[in-house]
Design a protein around this motif. Structure first.
Motif, PDB file in Angstrom:
ATOM      1  N   LYS A   1      33.372 -30.031  87.191  1.00 52.40           N
ATOM      2  CA  LYS A   1      34.724 -30.590  87.203  1.00 52.40           C
ATOM      3  C   LYS A   1      35.606 -29.859  88.220  1.00 52.40           C
ATOM      4  O   LYS A   1      36.316 -30.488  89.011  1.00 52.40           O
ATOM      5  CB  LYS A   1      35.320 -30.496  85.799  1.00 52.40           C
ATOM      6  CG  LYS A   1      36.684 -31.112  85.670  1.00 52.40           C
ATOM      7  CD  LYS A   1      37.178 -30.996  84.240  1.00 52.40           C
ATOM      8  CE  LYS A   1      38.584 -31.523  84.124  1.00 52.40           C
ATOM      9  NZ  LYS A   1      39.111 -31.313  82.770  1.00 52.40           N
ATOM     10  N   ARG A   2      35.556 -28.519  88.216  1.00 51.94           N
ATOM     11  CA  ARG A   2      36.348 -27.743  89.170  1.00 51.94           C
ATOM     12  C   ARG A   2      35.911 -28.011  90.609  1.00 51.94           C
ATOM     13  O   ARG A   2      36.743 -28.130  91.514  1.00 51.94           O
ATOM     14  CB  ARG A   2      36.213 -26.247  88.864  1.00 51.94           C
ATOM     15  CG  ARG A   2      37.025 -25.786  87.690  1.00 51.94           C
ATOM     16  CD  ARG A   2      37.096 -24.264  87.631  1.00 51.94           C
ATOM     17  NE  ARG A   2      35.798 -23.625  87.695  1.00 51.94           N
ATOM     18  CZ  ARG A   2      35.046 -23.336  86.633  1.00 51.94           C
ATOM     19  NH1 ARG A   2      35.461 -23.633  85.425  1.00 51.94           N
ATOM     20  NH2 ARG A   2      33.888 -22.743  86.781  1.00 51.94           N
ATOM     21  N   THR A   3      34.609 -28.127  90.825  1.00 49.42           N
ATOM     22  CA  THR A   3      34.103 -28.398  92.173  1.00 49.42           C
ATOM     23  C   THR A   3      34.596 -29.748  92.674  1.00 49.42           C
ATOM     24  O   THR A   3      35.053 -29.876  93.825  1.00 49.42           O
ATOM     25  CB  THR A   3      32.562 -28.365  92.173  1.00 49.42           C
ATOM     26  OG1 THR A   3      32.128 -27.101  91.674  1.00 49.42           O
ATOM     27  CG2 THR A   3      32.014 -28.568  93.568  1.00 49.42           C
ATOM     28  N   ASN A   4      34.517 -30.766  91.820  1.00 51.31           N
ATOM     29  CA  ASN A   4      34.981 -32.097  92.228  1.00 51.31           C
ATOM     30  C   ASN A   4      36.480 -32.125  92.458  1.00 51.31           C
ATOM     31  O   ASN A   4      36.955 -32.782  93.395  1.00 51.31           O
ATOM     32  CB  ASN A   4      34.590 -33.129  91.171  1.00 51.31           C
ATOM     33  CG  ASN A   4      33.106 -33.367  91.136  1.00 51.31           C
ATOM     34  OD1 ASN A   4      32.409 -33.116  92.110  1.00 51.31           O
ATOM     35  ND2 ASN A   4      32.608 -33.835  90.006  1.00 51.31           N
ATOM     36  N   GLU A   5      37.263 -31.435  91.615  1.00 50.49           N
ATOM     37  CA  GLU A   5      38.710 -31.382  91.815  1.00 50.49           C
ATOM     38  C   GLU A   5      39.062 -30.685  93.122  1.00 50.49           C
ATOM     39  O   GLU A   5      39.962 -31.123  93.847  1.00 50.49           O
ATOM     40  CB  GLU A   5      39.374 -30.667  90.642  1.00 50.49           C
ATOM     41  CG  GLU A   5      39.413 -31.483  89.377  1.00 50.49           C
ATOM     42  CD  GLU A   5      39.948 -30.700  88.195  1.00 50.49           C
ATOM     43  OE1 GLU A   5      40.168 -29.460  88.330  1.00 50.49           O
ATOM     44  OE2 GLU A   5      40.142 -31.313  87.133  1.00 50.49           O
ATOM     45  N   LYS A   6      38.344 -29.611  93.446  1.00 53.29           N
ATOM     46  CA  LYS A   6      38.606 -28.888  94.697  1.00 53.29           C
ATOM     47  C   LYS A   6      38.275 -29.758  95.902  1.00 53.29           C
ATOM     48  O   LYS A   6      39.039 -29.798  96.880  1.00 53.29           O
ATOM     49  CB  LYS A   6      37.780 -27.597  94.741  1.00 53.29           C
ATOM     50  CG  LYS A   6      38.054 -26.741  95.967  1.00 53.29           C
ATOM     51  CD  LYS A   6      37.263 -25.450  95.908  1.00 53.29           C
ATOM     52  CE  LYS A   6      37.594 -24.530  97.033  1.00 53.29           C
ATOM     53  NZ  LYS A   6      37.254 -24.978  98.331  1.00 53.29           N
ATOM     54  N   GLN A   7      37.156 -30.491  95.851  1.00 59.41           N
ATOM     55  CA  GLN A   7      36.806 -31.368  96.957  1.00 59.41           C
ATOM     56  C   GLN A   7      37.827 -32.479  97.119  1.00 59.41           C
ATOM     57  O   GLN A   7      38.221 -32.823  98.247  1.00 59.41           O
ATOM     58  CB  GLN A   7      35.420 -31.971  96.737  1.00 59.41           C
ATOM     59  CG  GLN A   7      34.295 -30.987  96.933  1.00 59.41           C
ATOM     60  CD  GLN A   7      32.942 -31.583  96.601  1.00 59.41           C
ATOM     61  OE1 GLN A   7      32.851 -32.684  96.062  1.00 59.41           O
ATOM     62  NE2 GLN A   7      31.878 -30.854  96.902  1.00 59.41           N
ATOM     63  N   ALA A   8      38.307 -33.045  96.010  1.00 55.86           N
ATOM     64  CA  ALA A   8      39.313 -34.102  96.081  1.00 55.86           C
ATOM     65  C   ALA A   8      40.633 -33.564  96.631  1.00 55.86           C
ATOM     66  O   ALA A   8      41.296 -34.223  97.447  1.00 55.86           O
ATOM     67  CB  ALA A   8      39.522 -34.716  94.698  1.00 55.86           C
ATOM     68  N   ARG A   9      41.026 -32.360  96.213  1.00 58.05           N
ATOM     69  CA  ARG A   9      42.272 -31.760  96.694  1.00 58.05           C
ATOM     70  C   ARG A   9      42.172 -31.459  98.189  1.00 58.05           C
ATOM     71  O   ARG A   9      43.109 -31.731  98.959  1.00 58.05           O
ATOM     72  CB  ARG A   9      42.558 -30.485  95.899  1.00 58.05           C
ATOM     73  CG  ARG A   9      43.897 -29.871  96.218  1.00 58.05           C
ATOM     74  CD  ARG A   9      44.200 -28.658  95.360  1.00 58.05           C
ATOM     75  NE  ARG A   9      43.172 -27.627  95.542  1.00 58.05           N
ATOM     76  CZ  ARG A   9      42.380 -27.175  94.578  1.00 58.05           C
ATOM     77  NH1 ARG A   9      42.474 -27.661  93.360  1.00 58.05           N
ATOM     78  NH2 ARG A   9      41.481 -26.235  94.830  1.00 58.05           N
ATOM     79  N   ASP A  10      41.031 -30.922  98.630  1.00 56.88           N
ATOM     80  CA  ASP A  10      40.855 -30.634 100.054  1.00 56.88           C
ATOM     81  C   ASP A  10      40.860 -31.918 100.878  1.00 56.88           C
ATOM     82  O   ASP A  10      41.429 -31.957 101.971  1.00 56.88           O
ATOM     83  CB  ASP A  10      39.549 -29.876 100.281  1.00 56.88           C
ATOM     84  CG  ASP A  10      39.583 -28.469  99.713  1.00 56.88           C
ATOM     85  OD1 ASP A  10      40.689 -27.984  99.379  1.00 56.88           O
ATOM     86  OD2 ASP A  10      38.500 -27.859  99.591  1.00 56.88           O
TER      87      ASP A  10
ATOM     88  N   LEU B   1      43.790 -35.586 104.566  1.00 54.59           N
ATOM     89  CA  LEU B   1      44.371 -36.894 104.882  1.00 54.59           C
ATOM     90  C   LEU B   1      45.866 -36.811 105.113  1.00 54.59           C
ATOM     91  O   LEU B   1      46.414 -37.492 105.978  1.00 54.59           O
ATOM     92  CB  LEU B   1      44.044 -37.892 103.768  1.00 54.59           C
ATOM     93  CG  LEU B   1      42.579 -38.303 103.649  1.00 54.59           C
ATOM     94  CD1 LEU B   1      42.366 -39.203 102.460  1.00 54.59           C
ATOM     95  CD2 LEU B   1      42.127 -38.993 104.932  1.00 54.59           C
ATOM     96  N   TRP B   2      46.584 -35.939 104.342  1.00 60.82           N
ATOM     97  CA  TRP B   2      47.993 -35.747 104.570  1.00 60.82           C
ATOM     98  C   TRP B   2      48.244 -35.072 105.912  1.00 60.82           C
ATOM     99  O   TRP B   2      49.238 -35.368 106.587  1.00 60.82           O
ATOM    100  CB  TRP B   2      48.585 -34.889 103.457  1.00 60.82           C
ATOM    101  CG  TRP B   2      49.044 -35.687 102.270  1.00 60.82           C
ATOM    102  CD1 TRP B   2      48.359 -35.917 101.140  1.00 60.82           C
ATOM    103  CD2 TRP B   2      50.287 -36.370 102.156  1.00 60.82           C
ATOM    104  NE1 TRP B   2      49.087 -36.702 100.299  1.00 60.82           N
ATOM    105  CE2 TRP B   2      50.282 -37.002 100.902  1.00 60.82           C
ATOM    106  CE3 TRP B   2      51.405 -36.517 102.970  1.00 60.82           C
ATOM    107  CZ2 TRP B   2      51.338 -37.752 100.437  1.00 60.82           C
ATOM    108  CZ3 TRP B   2      52.466 -37.263 102.510  1.00 60.82           C
ATOM    109  CH2 TRP B   2      52.436 -37.877 101.274  1.00 60.82           C
ATOM    110  N   SER B   3      47.369 -34.170 106.330  1.00 56.00           N
ATOM    111  CA  SER B   3      47.599 -33.454 107.581  1.00 56.00           C
ATOM    112  C   SER B   3      47.390 -34.340 108.801  1.00 56.00           C
ATOM    113  O   SER B   3      47.997 -34.118 109.843  1.00 56.00           O
ATOM    114  CB  SER B   3      46.699 -32.223 107.668  1.00 56.00           C
ATOM    115  OG  SER B   3      45.347 -32.627 107.809  1.00 56.00           O
ATOM    116  N   VAL B   4      46.534 -35.345 108.728  1.00 57.74           N
ATOM    117  CA  VAL B   4      46.280 -36.212 109.869  1.00 57.74           C
ATOM    118  C   VAL B   4      46.962 -37.582 109.732  1.00 57.74           C
ATOM    119  O   VAL B   4      46.693 -38.488 110.501  1.00 57.74           O
ATOM    120  CB  VAL B   4      44.755 -36.436 110.076  1.00 57.74           C
ATOM    121  CG1 VAL B   4      44.070 -35.129 110.407  1.00 57.74           C
ATOM    122  CG2 VAL B   4      44.118 -37.106 108.891  1.00 57.74           C
TER     123      VAL B   4
END
Length: 105
Positions: A85-94, A99-102
């Motif tokens: 769960k933490r791994t998937n949340e981190k990948q989604a947040r990254d 996407l916000w940066s570009v």
């Protein structure tokens, strides 16, 4: 010489290729005395296994698939589920941060 011997109840014996073929040992688990003693090694996949039911097992950190020695039931304290769960949340947040940066480009 001892490594090449065929042993009764060896679950990996069918995967080893022998230089000199030996006769297959009889299944002594079918003997009445063995059944009475309660010492029976199952040689088939149980009906409640994930493989027979056609479902995917819950993921684990080692990628081990259920088979005839593990039925695929998660008997852990929940660490692996939380880890995934933490791994998937981190990948989604990254991914969202990227996407916000570009977005303006």
């Amino acid at each position: 010489m001892l490594k090449e011997r065929l042993r009764w109840g060896d679950p990996m014996a069918h995967l080893v290729k022998k230089k000199y073929p030996e006769p297959v040992l009889p299944n002594l688990g079918e003997n009445e005395k063995m059944k009475e003693s309660g010492f029976v090694i199952p040689q088939d996949i149980p009906n409640h296994s994930w493989l027979k039911r056609g479902l995917d097992a819950a993921p684990n950190r080692y990628g081990i698939r259920p088979g005839r020695h593990w039925d695929g039931v998660d008997r852990s304290n929940g660490f692996e589920k939380d880890m995934f769960k933490r791994t998937n949340e981190k990948q989604a947040r990254d991914r969202e941060a990227y996407l916000w940066s570009v977005f303006d480009m």
